[in-house]
Scaffold this active site. Structure first.
Site, mmCIF file in Angstrom:
data_model
loop_
_atom_site.group_PDB
_atom_site.id
_atom_site.type_symbol
_atom_site.label_atom_id
_atom_site.label_comp_id
_atom_site.label_asym_id
_atom_site.label_seq_id
_atom_site.Cartn_x
_atom_site.Cartn_y
_atom_site.Cartn_z
ATOM 1 N N ASP A 40 0.669 -1.566 0.378
ATOM 2 C CA ASP A 40 -0.165 -0.101 0.453
ATOM 3 C C ASP A 40 0.594 1.139 -0.101
ATOM 4 O O ASP A 40 0.364 2.210 -0.151
ATOM 5 C CB ASP A 40 -1.381 -0.283 1.649
ATOM 6 C CG ASP A 40 -2.124 -0.477 1.004
ATOM 7 O OD1 ASP A 40 -2.665 -0.016 0.652
ATOM 8 O OD2 ASP A 40 -2.796 -1.830 1.966
ATOM 9 N N PHE A 41 2.482 1.355 0.714
ATOM 10 C CA PHE A 41 2.960 2.303 0.235
ATOM 11 C C PHE A 41 3.765 2.322 -0.532
ATOM 12 O O PHE A 41 4.735 3.047 -0.936
ATOM 13 C CB PHE A 41 3.924 2.434 1.536
ATOM 14 C CG PHE A 41 2.943 2.120 2.691
ATOM 15 C CD1 PHE A 41 2.249 3.704 2.645
ATOM 16 C CD2 PHE A 41 2.414 1.199 3.063
ATOM 17 C CE1 PHE A 41 1.291 3.640 4.126
ATOM 18 C CE2 PHE A 41 1.469 1.338 4.437
ATOM 19 C CZ PHE A 41 0.471 2.337 4.693
#
Lengths: 405, 419
Positions: free
Chosen positions: A174-175
């Site tokens: 997600d990053f």
């Protein structure tokens, strides 16, 4: 010139959880108007994810949600209801960019997919981001970044050696993905300015994440070699790893050290007042070969010293070193502090809360976290009355029908 | 063909491993990316491992991957001529990204202030380990240092053993991608008023951002996590995340509540069909079971979680990753195989999406398979890319074509060691 790079840009944000909201956060913190469409009927799961203000759960008490949604507005529409979808559609002509991150069937089912929305705004730029992409047999795969970090190969390269698997914390991928999507949306915005053409972006978190593993994937395809877990071992640095230091306040402390060549090795020994005549450590290739014994030796040099003393001495000697920081340390870190990284923002229900700031600084249009995250539906009146010109009575009625919900 | 999205724009890439991905992203979108490296090549040309263990720059996997799509020129910044060449290139560039030691380029008149005088449109990004003002601004760096400074290392590994980095260091990728975003943010106002700006990327901050929800724990819950091995979560909601199976590991999110309850139920039904599990698991209302969230964990909850995790472990050991993943997909269970490069290469989804890209390498006499584009763009698709350039491969093209230098001038510069 405004201090915000994207003033005047409009983003309609149907997204939830990580990648979508983190993408639109770049826009919001840089001055774009970002309206999040949420619903109490199906709240963003992060709204009930920890940590919560005073460790007490609540839909407006999650810092997990708050961190990803600064500077945005929130309206509520239960898109399961036709009237809610009509209202959402009425916002589309306003939007330069629409972002959504459901599993691929949702927006289609609601008639809110790109083909439908571009009729309302022909030069629309739309991003759909999901786990495995809009097409293919596994398009409907449900999941989160934790699972994606396993599926896309990161878990496998995290461990002490063969058979060991100690994954990175959280939803690692997600990053990764949001930087790709934000970059591309910004480029698409400029392309539209030059050509008048909008377009549709189908981004799989899976495919974006693998950009961070490209050398290993190219190698496997070419030679069949599989990169596996190998602790902190390195083919370039020795020593290379985390070394136990003196405990502080009863807690164990560690320092990361990387020594690139013989000159640095000698500088490190001198800085720590140590000597080594061990033939196993005589040069870089010998040290790499004897990494295990080397780690023990270095650990014996660090064990009685504090991370602070070691960092100062090693850095002064030209050796890369830094404390292994925990979540308390990063809030007291002098370097992050000097960068002005942390922000304490006043949240409507949570009060003053800690937010991560921007990871870069721009000299002319710096942008900043303009506001704490919105509470659910906090901008309903402004948007439905101000933008869509609904009367207070109509709004009241729609609330009663759980359309605005 | 790369995408047309940034066609016509030029990026000057003066980064090492702290930012190589940045130029790759611009190249994917169609910008002309000129990598400027010292004669003999930049440090990224010698990062192991190498293809077939042949330790020369042509076989360096890192360079093959992250310099693909770029052009390469050499310039010796230790000479006045070399510096003048870079200044001339910067005068004709839209973007410049660099990751030298802080202040180095300023000291040789290639800093933002100098270059912007000639080219006020220039967007100039510096990637720094610790920012440009703090006590660590001149610190020595390796990727593991940022991993430690950003807090991720502390959370990886097992109790009683050292904190860990991944086998393929990651911090440089986050920083490079962050530079890409920041430069495109700066590009938007430039198209309105023609002015560029200076950007400083902070690598430590980039890794802090990967900590997800953990940073605020000390303030809001009065605690924080330590290395928890295959488990995740604080003591009041601790769950096993990674299980063993026949041929490796599987990751599963086992939880209750509206989001996870149906997945957990599906897993238990599947175990039931296969003769695993106990009665309580089948009769429990998983959707309303949210210990550690809206209710306190009771002794009973701990016992049940322990029983459930033990049962899942026994069950998964009877199957392979592939079998378990196939069932997970069919039954919509929140699980994923801990995939190796081999698993990923065999994945049907990626094949169906035509993900893999063939990149011919005449330098190696073979075609390599690359991870494909990170997104599918309807109007300006990201297509195939060109192989990574050899060191200085485009000296003639760029110095002659772009800067208009005569061949004998280039020969002189070469003889003098400037290129």
């Amino acid at each position: 010139m405004s201090l915000f790079a994207l003033e005047g840009v409009h983003v309609l944000d149907f997204a939830w959880v990580g990648v979508g909201p983190i993408t639109t956060k770049y826009f919001a913190d840089n001055g774009a108007d970002v309206i999040r469409i949420e619903s109490a009927a199906r709240p963003d799961v992060l709204r009930i994810g920890p940590p919560w203000k005073d460790a007490m759960p609540g839909i407006n008490r999650s810092q997990f949600f708050a961190s990803f949604n600064t500077s945005k507005k929130s309206i509520t529409l239960d898109l399961g209801k036709p009237k809610a979808r009509d209202l959402a559609r009425r916002l589309v002509p306003w939007a330069d960019i629409v972002v959504e991150s459901f599993t691929p069937k949702a927006m289609r089912m609601w008639g809110l997919d790109y083909e439908n929305l571009r009729e309302l705004r022909p030069d629309l730029i739309m991003l759909s981001t999901c786990m495995q992409g809009q097409t293919g047999p596994n398009a409907l795969y449900p999941g989160f970044g934790q699972l994606m970090a396993a599926l896309s190969g990161f878990y496998y390269i995290s461990g002490y050696g063969p058979g060991s698997c100690t994954p990175p914390y959280g939803a690692y991928t997600d990053f990764i993905a949001p930087r790709f999507s934000a970059f591309t949306l910004l480029a698409a915005l400029d392309y539209r300015r030059r050509t008048g053409k909008g377009q549709y972006l189908d981004m799989a978190q899976y495919e974006a994440a693998m950009q961070n593993l490209a050398p290993a994937l190219i190698d496997y395809h070419a030679t069949g070699r599989v990169l596996g877990p190998r602790g902190n071992a390195s083919d370039r640095y020795a020593p290379h790893g985390a070394y136990r230091c003196a405990d502080e306040d009863g807690n164990e402390r560690w320092i990361a050290i990387a020594v690139a060549d013989d000159e640095q090795w000698r500088a490190m020994l001198t800085a720590l007042g140590a000597k080594s005549a061990d033939p196993h450590f005589v040069n870089a290739s010998a040290r790499i070969e004897n990494a295990e014994a080397l780690d023990q030796f270095v650990g014996s040099l660090t064990r009685a010293r504090t991370t602070q003393e070691l960092t100062a001495k090693l850095q002064a000697a030209g050796v890369a070193a830094y404390p292994v920081e925990n979540c308390v340390d990063i809030h007291q870190d002098d370097n992050l502090d000097a960068f002005g990284f942390w922000h304490w923002l006043e949240h409507k229900e949570m009060g003053p809360s800690p937010y991560e700031g921007l990871e870069h600084r721009m000299s002319r249009t710096p942008g900043t976290l303009r506001a704490a995250a919105p509470i659910l539906g906090q901008d309903n009146d402004e948007i439905f009355r101000g933008m869509l010109k609904l009367s207070p009575e109509e709004i009241e009625q729609l609330k009663k029908e759980n359309v605005i919900f | 063909m790369p995408s047309e999205l940034l066609k016509g724009f030029r990026l000057l890439d003066l980064t090492d491993e702290k930012g190589a991905l940045c130029g790759k992203m611009f190249a994917d979108l169609g910008a002309e990316v000129i990598k400027v490296e010292p004669p003999g090549g930049c440090s990224t040309r010698r990062i192991p491992p190498y293809l077939d263990d042949q330790s020369d720059p042509d076989h360096c996997l890192y360079s093959l991957a992250y310099h693909a799509g770029k052009k390469s020129v050499t310039a010796n910044l230790g000479t006045a001529d070399g510096r003048a060449l870079v200044a001339d290139l910067a005068a004709q560039s839209d973007f410049l990204v660099e990751s030298y030691a802080l202040g180095y380029l300023d000291s040789i008149a290639l800093g933002y202030d100098t270059l912007a005088k000639k080219n006020p449109r220039l967007i100039y990004a510096s990637i720094t380990p610790f920012g440009d003002t703090g006590p660590g601004k001149d610190y020595n760096w390796a990727d593991i240092i940022t991993w430690a400074a950003g807090g991720m290392m502390y959370l990886m590994g097992e109790e009683g053993k050292p904190p860990l980095q991944m086998s393929l260091p990651q911090a440089g990728f986050h920083a490079g991608a962050e530079a890409s975003v920041a430069m495109m943010l700066a590009h938007y106002p430039r198209q309105l008023d023609g002015l560029g700006q200076r950007i400083v990327v902070n690598m430590q901050a980039c890794i802090v951002w990967t900590l997800m929800n953990e940073q605020a724990m000390p303030f809001l819950h009065g605690n924080h996590l330590s290395r928890t091995g295959v488990f995740v979560g604080s003591a009041d909601a601790r769950r096993k995340m990674v299980y063993e199976c026949k041929d490796g590991h599987i990751s599963i999110l086992v939880a209750g509540g509206t989001m996870f309850g149906s997945s957990t139920k599906a897993l238990i039904d599947w175990m039931n069909e296969s003769g695993f599990g106990s009665d309580w698991m089948h009769t429990k209302d998983w959707v309303s079971w949210v210990p550690g969230v809206f209710m306190k964990m009771t002794a009973q909850d701990y016992k049940e979680i322990d029983d459930l995790e033990t049962t899942i472990q026994r069950f998964l050991l009877t199957m392979t990753k592939r079998e378990i993943y196939a069932h997970g997909l069919k039954r919509r269970i929140f699980l994923a195989p801990v995939a190796t490069a081999a698993d990923i290469a065999a994945d049907e989804q990626l094949k169906a999406r035509d993900f893999w890209t063939q990149v011919p390498h005449d330098t190696l006499g073979r075609t390599l398979t690359f991870p494909g584009p990170y997104a599918k763009l309807s109007a300006t698709p990201i297509g195939s890319i060109t192989r990574a350039p050899r060191i200085g491969e485009h000296n003639d093209e760029i110095y002659r074509g772009l800067l208009g230098l005569a061949p004998d001038r280039i020969a002189k510069l070469r003889a003098a060691g400037a290129i």
